[in-house]
Design a protein around this motif. Structure first.
Motif, PDB file in Angstrom:
ATOM      1  N   LYS A   1       0.818  -1.219   0.000  1.00 46.29           N
ATOM      2  CA  LYS A   1       0.000   0.000   0.000  1.00 46.29           C
ATOM      3  C   LYS A   1       0.850   1.268   0.000  1.00 46.29           C
ATOM      4  O   LYS A   1       0.375   2.333  -0.403  1.00 46.29           O
ATOM      5  CB  LYS A   1      -0.934   0.004   1.212  1.00 46.29           C
ATOM      6  CG  LYS A   1      -2.039  -1.049   1.144  1.00 46.29           C
ATOM      7  CD  LYS A   1      -2.964  -0.946   2.354  1.00 46.29           C
ATOM      8  CE  LYS A   1      -4.087  -1.964   2.269  1.00 46.29           C
ATOM      9  NZ  LYS A   1      -5.005  -1.874   3.429  1.00 46.29           N
ATOM     10  N   SER A   2       2.103   1.139   0.431  1.00 48.43           N
ATOM     11  CA  SER A   2       3.001   2.300   0.441  1.00 48.43           C
ATOM     12  C   SER A   2       3.877   2.358  -0.797  1.00 48.43           C
ATOM     13  O   SER A   2       4.607   3.348  -0.990  1.00 48.43           O
ATOM     14  CB  SER A   2       3.881   2.271   1.697  1.00 48.43           C
ATOM     15  OG  SER A   2       3.102   2.361   2.860  1.00 48.43           O
TER      16      SER A   2
ATOM     17  N   ALA B   1       3.428   7.957  -1.088  1.00 45.98           N
ATOM     18  CA  ALA B   1       2.242   7.113  -0.906  1.00 45.98           C
ATOM     19  C   ALA B   1       1.053   7.949  -0.436  1.00 45.98           C
ATOM     20  O   ALA B   1       1.221   9.073   0.042  1.00 45.98           O
ATOM     21  CB  ALA B   1       2.556   6.016   0.117  1.00 45.98           C
ATOM     22  N   PRO B   2      -0.182   7.434  -0.571  1.00 46.63           N
ATOM     23  CA  PRO B   2      -1.354   8.132  -0.029  1.00 46.63           C
ATOM     24  C   PRO B   2      -1.180   8.405   1.464  1.00 46.63           C
ATOM     25  O   PRO B   2      -0.451   7.700   2.171  1.00 46.63           O
ATOM     26  CB  PRO B   2      -2.495   7.141  -0.289  1.00 46.63           C
ATOM     27  CG  PRO B   2      -2.015   6.316  -1.439  1.00 46.63           C
ATOM     28  CD  PRO B   2      -0.534   6.192  -1.267  1.00 46.63           C
TER      29      PRO B   2
ATOM     30  N   ASP C   1       8.449   8.344   6.126  1.00 46.68           N
ATOM     31  CA  ASP C   1       9.827   8.593   5.693  1.00 46.68           C
ATOM     32  C   ASP C   1      10.712   7.489   6.251  1.00 46.68           C
ATOM     33  O   ASP C   1      11.044   7.503   7.440  1.00 46.68           O
ATOM     34  CB  ASP C   1      10.284   9.955   6.188  1.00 46.68           C
ATOM     35  CG  ASP C   1      11.682  10.322   5.693  1.00 46.68           C
ATOM     36  OD1 ASP C   1      12.398   9.426   5.208  1.00 46.68           O
ATOM     37  OD2 ASP C   1      12.062  11.503   5.831  1.00 46.68           O
ATOM     38  N   PRO C   2      11.095   6.506   5.447  1.00 41.70           N
ATOM     39  CA  PRO C   2      11.891   5.390   5.972  1.00 41.70           C
ATOM     40  C   PRO C   2      13.226   5.834   6.550  1.00 41.70           C
ATOM     41  O   PRO C   2      13.693   5.273   7.554  1.00 41.70           O
ATOM     42  CB  PRO C   2      12.072   4.463   4.763  1.00 41.70           C
ATOM     43  CG  PRO C   2      11.697   5.253   3.571  1.00 41.70           C
ATOM     44  CD  PRO C   2      10.780   6.336   4.013  1.00 41.70           C
TER      45      PRO C   2
ATOM     46  N   ASN D   1       6.816  -3.888  15.372  1.00 40.86           N
ATOM     47  CA  ASN D   1       5.696  -3.571  14.494  1.00 40.86           C
ATOM     48  C   ASN D   1       5.277  -2.144  14.798  1.00 40.86           C
ATOM     49  O   ASN D   1       4.959  -1.827  15.950  1.00 40.86           O
ATOM     50  CB  ASN D   1       4.521  -4.521  14.743  1.00 40.86           C
ATOM     51  CG  ASN D   1       4.833  -5.946  14.330  1.00 40.86           C
ATOM     52  OD1 ASN D   1       4.697  -6.311  13.182  1.00 40.86           O
ATOM     53  ND2 ASN D   1       5.255  -6.757  15.301  1.00 40.86           N
ATOM     54  N   ILE D   2       5.248  -1.286  13.795  1.00 38.03           N
ATOM     55  CA  ILE D   2       4.933   0.121  14.039  1.00 38.03           C
ATOM     56  C   ILE D   2       4.129   0.684  12.878  1.00 38.03           C
ATOM     57  O   ILE D   2       4.490   0.487  11.710  1.00 38.03           O
ATOM     58  CB  ILE D   2       6.226   0.947  14.268  1.00 38.03           C
ATOM     59  CG1 ILE D   2       5.922   2.328  14.864  1.00 38.03           C
ATOM     60  CG2 ILE D   2       7.050   1.042  13.016  1.00 38.03           C
ATOM     61  CD1 ILE D   2       5.794   2.326  16.351  1.00 38.03           C
ATOM     62  N   ALA D   3       3.019   1.336  13.179  1.00 35.98           N
ATOM     63  CA  ALA D   3       2.210   1.970  12.142  1.00 35.98           C
ATOM     64  C   ALA D   3       2.821   3.307  11.745  1.00 35.98           C
ATOM     65  O   ALA D   3       3.510   3.938  12.554  1.00 35.98           O
ATOM     66  CB  ALA D   3       0.785   2.177  12.647  1.00 35.98           C
ATOM     67  N   PRO D   4       2.591   3.775  10.519  1.00 36.98           N
ATOM     68  CA  PRO D   4       3.162   5.065  10.111  1.00 36.98           C
ATOM     69  C   PRO D   4       2.823   6.192  11.078  1.00 36.98           C
ATOM     70  O   PRO D   4       3.674   7.026  11.405  1.00 36.98           O
ATOM     71  CB  PRO D   4       2.542   5.299   8.726  1.00 36.98           C
ATOM     72  CG  PRO D   4       2.290   3.930   8.192  1.00 36.98           C
ATOM     73  CD  PRO D   4       1.887   3.121   9.385  1.00 36.98           C
TER      74      PRO D   4
END
Length: 727
Positions: free
Chosen positions: A72-73, A80-81, A87-88, A150-153
């Motif tokens: 999705k990214s 991405a939307p 930002d990685p 595990n981390i959400a944007p």
């Protein structure tokens, strides 16, 4: 405030742990320049089974981490939307800085063994088509060899508290990965995982957060390992840091055995016995009267503005019930009695300025409770002064207050006499031993029982309910027919009909109606309806729908997210009923001195002991003009001494050392509000962190406990920073 389901974060992190049997080499920090480049270890099954369907064109690496994200990214998450954009490079930069802090600055665990071999995996959740990869933030490990976040944007924005917390969980895993038999994997350590991760994040971002304080401040009486506490119970770690140094916190994690409770590890490492462990936990509880810690300035804004501040800051401590008001005989209710290593703070109103307070406390040992630790704290202008602690099932204690000490607290902690109980993470209120007690008191009266008592103002837009006097938020709907008890609260939601909210229970949304009762430390959240004849008590938090959203019958006493509103009976309580003591059984005897001496204990420094300067070095703070007041309470071969130093000079004293001599062989065994050491007959007291500055005409106070050989003459030869004092 964190959501009701936040407890799942620890369970998810813990589920990732799978310890292997490889032996960890001796802890040594290797310089980064000499360390071999780390390899990437990603389980093969992640792609073959679709568990984490990662692709090489959706990864980014740094020295210690590899970032994976979903389709999705796209291959460039910067374009991405909105909800999938991140930002990685920024995430990796944050993580590298956090890693350096935990390993090189805090030195939480050494960069050896598995930590030195593989890069930590970071999965950016909510960017995949797979709904299982939807966590907001978790941290743990996989395959018994590599850490996983595990981390959400939305949780990984610049300055992310979530990254600091979850990397803390990963580092916790590395304290035992590959070390058979080691690590906090016992079920009783669950709260400690979360409390430690919050504590670690606070070391990085001192003013960035302070845990879920609402739940903590509302339930200080619950046992230390309560699942209700897990984001707010970091203060015990801060006490250990202030007392023993950050190295002790690190040692507790790195030297834990997989059968131990955290307090057992601390007891073993420090070489103390159960009585001294209990005394230290009692001392920690005393510090929580004013939150007297080295980082107080950082977290007090969070205390003052906590969710529900209008109610939480209106009162200080728990109320007590009068058994015989004319005899000043009181008891704590069973709902508010402390459980194992929980505590009560009871605010007292002295009869006069400088009153001598005398107490006889007796615990209901017939219930199976085995020990109470209790003592006084006096507060003047926000500065605490700690009295000695007494332990046992019954004891008498005297405490001489000083002029200006308008706030005094009795602090009572439930302290098991022989062992540290090990409750599982979700073992709630009915499974926990409680420590009910009663007391008689002279020289002071519990707040709320004094003549002319006036209820504090209801602030933050709240009001006191006309039926019961409890706190109701401005946006809450509470009918006049409903009852909200004096210390209960309705933060939001609706309470109608003949419903009752009692004890320390609170409604945080949802609906309570009919003849329902919410009591004890229970919480009702949004999406839940409690009605009919249902009773919710203990530390229960009924889950929202679809299966648990509407309770019209049954009794629910334990925090158990898997139990729906099934209409069944309450969980069996391990605590039997008990009677009430007569006022004669609690008679205060023995004059003004303690009849049961406090246990001998090692000194408890609050700050590192500074090196004594050589004779040619000017004393700190300049030449002092001073006056000393000394008072002692003696019994048998023991005594306590209280010292007040007044600066009679014209300039402030910044940092002080007070010296004196005992003429008849007395020996100091413990101290509070100063670091007190003794060499022969000479005693040296150095200021604590909070009382090092004495303004002109200002004072500093401290006390100590000691032994004597039958004669307890007062000290002589008082000097402050090398200059003589009058007495």
């Amino acid at each position: 405030m964190k959501t009701r389901s936040a407890w799942r974060r620890w369970l998810a992190a813990f589920a990732l742990v799978a310890a292997s049997t490889t032996t960890l080499v001796a802890p040594q920090l290797a310089p980064a320049a000499e360390a071999a480049a780390k390899t990437v270890w990603i389980p093969d099954r992640w792609q073959s089974t679709g568990e984490v369907p990662w692709a090489s064109n959706r990864t980014r690496e740094s020295t210690n981490f590899i970032l994976l994200w979903g389709e999705k990214s796209g291959t460039n998450p910067l374009t991405a939307p909105g909800e999938y954009r991140f930002d990685p490079d920024n995430i990796l930069s944050q993580l590298e800085n956090l890693y350096s802090f935990y390993v090189n600055t805090m030195r939480f665990t050494p960069e050896t063994g598995l930590l030195a071999q593989h890069k930590i995996i970071v999965i950016v959740t909510r960017t995949w088509n797979r709904t299982a990869l939807d966590a907001w933030a978790t941290g743990g490990s996989t395959d018994g060899r590599v850490g996983v976040i595990n981390i959400a944007p939305g949780a990984a924005q610049p300055g992310s508290w979530g990254l600091a917390h979850e990397l803390g969980h990963v580092m916790q895993n590395y304290t035992f990965l590959g070390r058979s038999g080691m690590g906090f994997t016992h079920a009783s350590a669950g709260t400690f995982w979360e409390a430690s991760a919050e504590f670690m994040a606070m070391q990085v971002y001192p003013r960035g957060g302070a845990g879920d304080l609402t739940r903590w401040l509302r339930t200080e009486n619950l046992y230390y390992s309560s699942s209700r506490h897990h984001y707010g119970a970091w203060m015990l770690l801060q006490y250990i840091k202030d007392r023993d140094g950050i190295e002790m916190v690190n040692r507790i994690w790195n030297e834990a055995r997989n059968t131990e409770h955290p307090l057992e590890v601390y007891r073993r490492i420090t070489g103390i016995n159960q009585a001294e462990l209990n005394r230290r936990v009692g001392e920690y509880a005393q510090h929580n009267v004013t939150w007297d810690y080295a980082n107080r300035a950082d977290f007090m804004p969070f205390i003052n503005s906590v969710y529900g501040a209008g109610f939480l800051n209106a009162y200080k401590g728990v109320p007590v019930e009068a058994v015989n008001a004319s005899a000043r005989h009181y008891r704590v209710s069973d709902a508010m009695a402390p459980s194992d290593y929980g505590y009560n703070k009871i605010q007292l109103v002295p009869d006069s300025d400088g009153a001598l307070i005398r107490l006889h406390l007796k615990g209901h040992a017939e219930t199976g409770a085995t020990g109470w630790t209790f003592g006084f704290v006096a507060v003047r202008n926000g500065t605490p002064r700690y009295g000695p602690l007494t332990q046992g099932t019954s004891g008498q204690l005297s405490f001489q207050t000083q002029p200006g000490e308008r706030e005094v607290f009795l602090v009572v902690t439930g302290t098991p006499a022989s062992a540290v109980p090990k409750y599982a993470f979700l073992d709630g209120w009915p499974k926990n031993r409680r420590y009910p007690y009663e007391f008689r008191i002279s020289g002071a009266i519990p707040s709320g029982h004094e003549p002319g008592y006036q209820k504090p103002a209801a602030t933050n837009g709240g009001r006191w309910h006309s039926n019961g006097g409890g706190w109701v938020a401005g946006n809450a709907n509470v009918a006049a027919t409903a009852y909200v008890g004096p210390r209960a609260a309705v933060y939001s939601g609706s309470v109608t009909g003949n419903a009752r909210i009692e004890d320390l229970a609170w409604v945080n949304g949802g609906t309570v109606n009919g003849n329902a009762v919410v009591k004890g430390n229970a919480i009702i959240h949004g999406g839940v309806t409690i009605g009919g004849s249902a009773v919710v008590g203990g530390d229960a938090e009924p889950p929202a729908g679809p299966t648990g959203g509407n309770c019209s019958s049954g009794t629910y006493l334990m925090f158990n997210p898997s139990r729906s509103c099934d209409g069944g009976g309450g969980e069996a309580d391990v605590n039997p009923p008990h009677g009430t003591f007569s006022s004669d059984e609690l008679a205060i005897t023995g004059g003004t001195n303690p009849t049961t001496p406090p246990p001998t204990a090692t000194p408890t420094p609050t700050t590192p002991t500074p090196t004594t300067p050589p004779a040619s070095t000017p004393p700190p703070g300049g030449t002092a003009a001073c006056r000393v007041a000394y008072a002692a309470n003696s019994w048998n071969n023991g005594f306590t001494g209280d010292v007040t130093v007044t600066n009679t000079g014209t300039s402030a004293v910044n940092g002080w050392t007070l010296s004196f001599s005992f003429p008849t062989g007395q020996q100091v065994t413990n101290s509070w509000n100063a670091t007190v050491t003794q060499s022969g007959s000479t005693v040296t007291a150095r200021n604590a962190a909070h009382n090092g500055s004495i303004t002109p005409n200002g004072t500093a106070s401290f006390g100590f406990q000691g032994t004597h050989g039958g004669t307890n003459q007062p000290p002589t030869g008082w000097t402050l920073n090398g200059s003589p004092c009058t007495t």
